[in-house]
Design a protein around this motif. Sequence first.
Motif, PDB file in Angstrom:
ATOM      1  N   MET A  49       0.800  -1.223   0.000  1.00 38.51           N
ATOM      2  CA  MET A  49       0.000   0.000   0.000  1.00 38.51           C
ATOM      3  C   MET A  49       0.829   1.267   0.000  1.00 38.51           C
ATOM      4  N   GLU A  50       1.950   1.263   0.702  1.00 39.30           N
ATOM      5  CA  GLU A  50       2.770   2.464   0.819  1.00 39.30           C
ATOM      6  C   GLU A  50       4.235   2.078   0.826  1.00 39.30           C
ATOM      7  N   TRP A 321      -3.292  -4.327   6.971  1.00 42.28           N
ATOM      8  CA  TRP A 321      -3.485  -2.932   7.337  1.00 42.28           C
ATOM      9  C   TRP A 321      -2.130  -2.248   7.521  1.00 42.28           C
ATOM     10  N   ARG A 437      -4.493   3.521   8.025  1.00 39.58           N
ATOM     11  CA  ARG A 437      -4.127   4.443   6.965  1.00 39.58           C
ATOM     12  C   ARG A 437      -4.210   3.779   5.590  1.00 39.58           C
ATOM     13  N   GLY A 438      -4.348   2.451   5.593  1.00 38.07           N
ATOM     14  CA  GLY A 438      -4.506   1.721   4.341  1.00 38.07           C
ATOM     15  C   GLY A 438      -4.932   0.298   4.618  1.00 38.07           C
ATOM     16  N   HIS A 440      -5.714  -3.559   2.592  1.00 42.18           N
ATOM     17  CA  HIS A 440      -5.558  -4.355   1.368  1.00 42.18           C
ATOM     18  C   HIS A 440      -6.189  -5.718   1.595  1.00 42.18           C
TER      19      HIS A 440
END
Length: 538
Positions: A49-50, A321, A437-438, A440
């Motif tokens: 995600m990041e 997460w 914050r994200g 998946h």
Amino acid sequence: MASDADAVVVGAGPNGLVAANLLADRGWDVVVYEAAPDPGGAVRSAELMERGFVNDLFSAFYPLAAASPVVRGLRLEEHGLTWKYAPIVLAHPAADGTCPVLTTELDHTAASLDAFCGGDGDAWRELHRRWERLRPGLIEGLFAPMPPVKASVQLALAARRDALRLARFALLPVRQMTHEYFGSDPAQRLVAGCALHADLAPGQVLSGFFGWFLCMLGQDYGWPVPEGGAAALTRALVARLEARGGRLVCNAPVERVVVRDGRAVGVAIDGQQVLARRAVLADVDAPNLFTKLVGLEHLPSQFADDLRRFVWDQSVFKVDWNLDSAIPWSAPEARRAGTLHIVDSIDELTRSRAQIEQRLVPDEPFLIVGQQSVADPTRTPPGRETAWAYSHLPREIKGDAADTLPPLSDPKWREAFADRMQHRIERLAPGFTSLVRGRHILAPNDLQDRDSNLVGGGINGGTAQLFQQFVFRPTPGFGRPETPIRRLFLASASAHPGGGVHGACGSNAARAAIAHDRLDFARRSRSSPTGAGRRERQ
């Protein structure tokens, strides 16, 4: 791209890479062909995600690797692997505020259980003493080919006059085993949750042994994680292989195993035939290997009929997460654990499994939760965290036990079930959702798309139930890596001893390939006055 070799290994999952390493150790010229762009199979990690947040795509913690004589013997630490350990191996918080824990300190684990019922700590020590007595034979037997002659002797000596009681103990369902040993529900659910890592219900034969075994691995070895993410384990296997002259080719899907006169002579890749001079080893699930890569026309009719009865394990649904900070578990012990189980009791665990058997999505799904950055802070920026959770689902879903999810065909179904999982964590860690914050999601079909061996989202290469273990894996009378096709060896989790990152399926296949090659060499030597050509370098 494609080139001939002494041995061709199909698939660069952990079992395939272990097999290739062991053959390379014997001086074989080995090439591994992997269909995916990257090696590792179900041992991979990525920044999902990041940037700066490393997430494990599939498997994440490795008690079996820590205990396996196969993996330990490879000395992967010399090739960049570093194991990391959380302060607490496993925590099992519940809505009533109780939170039993498993650590690598026997006194700590026993004291945790005694806090709920006096005497449960002593029961844990008794179970650990049994483990210490049986451990050498169990480890040898579980990770060795069938029949485990040496291990059987070791276990017989360890059991002595107690053999029948130990046999009964091994067959107990976890519900019965924990009832016999522990007085508190927290202690009982700690062991039962471990049994449910496989597709075993609390009332099924062998579930008690599986739960006890995984607990004892945690007690003695921990449930370690590779520093930097799961892919570090794969990188070490690849580095070791290449240091010994082995080759890895990715983006190279094998189309079929080339069979001539009942013998595997190579593989076909992109329309080209690649010769395997001595063996083909397949880190491929058994149904796909035999029905697609080999073809039923090359198999005995009875074997083909048995293969149609192969049973897959349950599907898995996984959520990752990225978090602004650590999960705020209400139970302080849970904040220091690398792995957590989320279910309030064995009764709830039994009900959840019964719903799966009825092909219903559980209304209160059992969760296995990982917070690997507790053990390995290199995976996240300072102060941030990652977490993941997975739950089992029916392979065929006919409804929702809570009757609140949208239809399965609705694209919102995935998010709705992920919300259900997330809410379970939120109840035990108020404020969790505000830290996300994200997120998946990997639904069962996503898992299969990323690793073709995870058929239908099953992660163990087939059911772990007794009727498909040992000599019944993958079909009755099998139990070994040899196949009906000469010089073709099954090296995937569909072979004994099954799922988990322990390398034994690959090791057993490599050992079988070496043994059969020696027999072939001896036959050629007897029939040829000039000998049979070169053997492996010693």
